[in-house]
Motif scaffolding. Sequence first.
Motif, PDB file in Angstrom:
ATOM      1  N   GLY A   1       0.800  -1.219   0.000  1.00 13.79           N
ATOM      2  CA  GLY A   1       0.000   0.000   0.000  1.00 13.79           C
ATOM      3  C   GLY A   1       0.829   1.263   0.000  1.00 13.79           C
ATOM      4  O   GLY A   1       0.405   2.295  -0.541  1.00 13.79           O
ATOM      5  N   PHE A   2       2.035   1.226   0.571  1.00 13.09           N
ATOM      6  CA  PHE A   2       2.906   2.397   0.601  1.00 13.09           C
ATOM      7  C   PHE A   2       3.459   2.707  -0.786  1.00 13.09           C
ATOM      8  O   PHE A   2       3.897   3.830  -1.041  1.00 13.09           O
ATOM      9  CB  PHE A   2       4.067   2.173   1.573  1.00 13.09           C
ATOM     10  CG  PHE A   2       3.706   2.333   3.028  1.00 13.09           C
ATOM     11  CD1 PHE A   2       2.599   1.690   3.568  1.00 13.09           C
ATOM     12  CD2 PHE A   2       4.463   3.121   3.864  1.00 13.09           C
ATOM     13  CE1 PHE A   2       2.266   1.829   4.900  1.00 13.09           C
ATOM     14  CE2 PHE A   2       4.140   3.278   5.206  1.00 13.09           C
ATOM     15  CZ  PHE A   2       3.032   2.622   5.723  1.00 13.09           C
ATOM     16  N   ALA A   3       3.467   1.706  -1.672  1.00 18.72           N
ATOM     17  CA  ALA A   3       4.035   1.875  -3.016  1.00 18.72           C
ATOM     18  C   ALA A   3       2.964   1.825  -4.095  1.00 18.72           C
ATOM     19  O   ALA A   3       3.266   1.556  -5.259  1.00 18.72           O
ATOM     20  CB  ALA A   3       5.092   0.799  -3.265  1.00 18.72           C
ATOM     21  N   MET A   4       1.714   2.106  -3.735  1.00 18.73           N
ATOM     22  CA  MET A   4       0.634   2.026  -4.725  1.00 18.73           C
ATOM     23  C   MET A   4       0.838   2.979  -5.889  1.00 18.73           C
ATOM     24  O   MET A   4       0.310   2.760  -6.973  1.00 18.73           O
ATOM     25  CB  MET A   4      -0.721   2.279  -4.074  1.00 18.73           C
ATOM     26  CG  MET A   4      -1.291   1.074  -3.361  1.00 18.73           C
ATOM     27  SD  MET A   4      -3.080   1.192  -3.170  1.00 18.73           S
ATOM     28  CE  MET A   4      -3.194   2.581  -2.051  1.00 18.73           C
ATOM     29  N   ALA A   5       1.586   4.044  -5.689  1.00 18.67           N
ATOM     30  CA  ALA A   5       1.844   4.980  -6.791  1.00 18.67           C
ATOM     31  C   ALA A   5       2.539   4.290  -7.955  1.00 18.67           C
ATOM     32  O   ALA A   5       2.430   4.735  -9.099  1.00 18.67           O
ATOM     33  CB  ALA A   5       2.684   6.153  -6.295  1.00 18.67           C
ATOM     34  N   ALA A   6       3.258   3.197  -7.674  1.00 20.00           N
ATOM     35  CA  ALA A   6       3.958   2.458  -8.728  1.00 20.00           C
ATOM     36  C   ALA A   6       3.031   1.531  -9.495  1.00 20.00           C
ATOM     37  O   ALA A   6       3.412   1.020 -10.551  1.00 20.00           O
ATOM     38  CB  ALA A   6       5.105   1.645  -8.119  1.00 20.00           C
TER      39      ALA A   6
ATOM     40  N   LEU B   1      -1.717   7.497  -5.741  1.00 18.69           N
ATOM     41  CA  LEU B   1      -0.670   8.504  -5.561  1.00 18.69           C
ATOM     42  C   LEU B   1      -0.770   9.165  -4.190  1.00 18.69           C
ATOM     43  O   LEU B   1       0.233   9.341  -3.494  1.00 18.69           O
ATOM     44  CB  LEU B   1      -0.783   9.573  -6.654  1.00 18.69           C
ATOM     45  CG  LEU B   1      -0.306   9.205  -8.050  1.00 18.69           C
ATOM     46  CD1 LEU B   1      -0.719  10.288  -9.039  1.00 18.69           C
ATOM     47  CD2 LEU B   1       1.199   9.031  -8.076  1.00 18.69           C
ATOM     48  N   ALA B   2      -1.994   9.516  -3.811  1.00 16.96           N
ATOM     49  CA  ALA B   2      -2.206  10.202  -2.535  1.00 16.96           C
ATOM     50  C   ALA B   2      -1.784   9.326  -1.360  1.00 16.96           C
ATOM     51  O   ALA B   2      -1.201   9.816  -0.386  1.00 16.96           O
ATOM     52  CB  ALA B   2      -3.666  10.610  -2.398  1.00 16.96           C
ATOM     53  N   CYS B   3      -2.063   8.025  -1.450  1.00 16.51           N
ATOM     54  CA  CYS B   3      -1.691   7.114  -0.363  1.00 16.51           C
ATOM     55  C   CYS B   3      -0.166   7.063  -0.186  1.00 16.51           C
ATOM     56  O   CYS B   3       0.340   7.127   0.935  1.00 16.51           O
ATOM     57  CB  CYS B   3      -2.231   5.720  -0.642  1.00 16.51           C
ATOM     58  SG  CYS B   3      -4.021   5.567  -0.452  1.00 16.51           S
TER      59      CYS B   3
ATOM     60  N   LEU C   1       6.508   9.329  -9.291  1.00 17.71           N
ATOM     61  CA  LEU C   1       6.857  10.418  -8.371  1.00 17.71           C
ATOM     62  C   LEU C   1       8.319  10.813  -8.542  1.00 17.71           C
ATOM     63  O   LEU C   1       9.038  11.081  -7.578  1.00 17.71           O
ATOM     64  CB  LEU C   1       6.580  10.001  -6.920  1.00 17.71           C
ATOM     65  CG  LEU C   1       5.102   9.791  -6.564  1.00 17.71           C
ATOM     66  CD1 LEU C   1       4.947   9.310  -5.133  1.00 17.71           C
ATOM     67  CD2 LEU C   1       4.318  11.088  -6.763  1.00 17.71           C
ATOM     68  N   ASN C   2       8.768  10.826  -9.808  1.00 17.12           N
ATOM     69  CA  ASN C   2      10.146  11.221 -10.142  1.00 17.12           C
ATOM     70  C   ASN C   2      11.185  10.346  -9.462  1.00 17.12           C
ATOM     71  O   ASN C   2      12.251  10.811  -9.058  1.00 17.12           O
ATOM     72  CB  ASN C   2      10.387  12.697  -9.793  1.00 17.12           C
ATOM     73  CG  ASN C   2       9.539  13.633 -10.627  1.00 17.12           C
ATOM     74  OD1 ASN C   2       9.345  13.398 -11.827  1.00 17.12           O
ATOM     75  ND2 ASN C   2       9.011  14.678 -10.013  1.00 17.12           N
TER      76      ASN C   2
END
Length: 468
Positions: free
Chosen positions: A363-368, A384-386, A406-407
């Motif tokens: 869950g901490f890496a859901m942006a990926a 992304l928000a998570c 996220l760059n």
Amino acid sequence: MTGTRRPPRQIINVGLSSFADAILHAGGMALHVDWRPPAEGDTALGKSLANLVNNPTVDQANQTAFNRYLNAQPQLESVGAAGALLPGMEDRMILHSGPPIEWQNMCGPMQGAIIGAAIFEGWAEDQNSAVRLLESGEVSLEPCHHHGAAGPMSGIISPSMPVWKVHNSDLGNHTFSNLNEDLGKVLRFGANSPDVIERLKWMQQTLAIVLNEALDELGPVELKPLMAQALHMGDEIHNRNAAATSLFIKKLIPAALRSAQDLESLSQAIEFMAGNDHFFLNLSMAACKSMLDAAHGVPHSSMVTAMARNGVDFGIRLSGCGGDWFTTPAPVVNGLYFPGYTIDDSAPDLGDSAITETAGIGGFAMAAAPAIVQFVGGTPADALACSKEMTYITLGRNHAFTLPVLNFVGTAAGIDARKVVDTGIAPIINTGIAHRDAGIGQIGAGITRAPLKCFSQAIDRLGETIES
């Protein structure tokens, strides 16, 4: 001055959002600040927290624990029988997920899985005799985490079951996890029918041998680089492991072909792994536990080193609080349910797989992994928000695990119990949802939060250790 028009008032609202909503509804300008009192307004807990925040002893301990986590280098070494590899594993012992729990208090899926393990081991002929055996107390039931292991859902590991053996080449600690059985009616969801037992025996007698001989040929497999690459390919390495599984198979097959295994066994093993996108999950769990076990046991540290659920209780452990568990009832997940099922059918949250979130992925890496929201709910913007929100409750970032969208910033990692209690922001977890009855299997998936009460208990205890 007479006739001068006053500029519109611009309001900053702190606390209840309804005040800001009323101003906006009337055409005014208001900025709402989502603030809540530290420690949820609990005065005694607030005092404990105040003694720990900006405390140089705790800060130094956290730096030590976090560095051990960052420096860990988990390597897959081998596959072998749990009874021969796991420390403290006894002949008549079965390990389960989550904090300690007695047989009579376990949820349906966990009881069903333990019954299946007793039959698999040959300790019982059928379900009825297995229940009598387990009720007699002749079989010890202990958490996987107490033996350096982690298992998904019910997390069952019995002595004859094959397990992955992972070695942290930095500090030398070893961790373990069982092999993933695929989805559907499988042991980890409480299924224990003859076909489930037959699959487990095939995994023991064929799959494990193929894997171990391939690893003998290949040598230790560095897991962090593989996981990092999978994050760049759309995995979050908890509920989505399609890329990680493919990368692992790609690495393993040439070595397997060079081994002495017969073609039929090789074919069966490769076909099984290729047909199971979750195959790498158990390896990622062992790798994450390897990194977090390296950080565990640093006196006075407020870093969280485990989050786990047994279908009844949700528990966490802190690096600075030894073997203590801090528990509260496990939540029922309000997620996306498969057709024909609703939240009324689900068991409370279950499994050790939240070790991935504890280590800064899942869950901490859901942006990926924007595609994961199709499975657990929400939108890519929510994902992304998570990942961004978790930076407020962590000690730093793990630059070995970067997020392209996220760059290529590192994932937020090192959950600090002080920050959780201070901000009221609970760690986010991607999770599968099990049916409350044994054997039916997974009925959905969703996004949930770790209960804040666990962290409040941990801060109280850590405050006591600092004072003493």
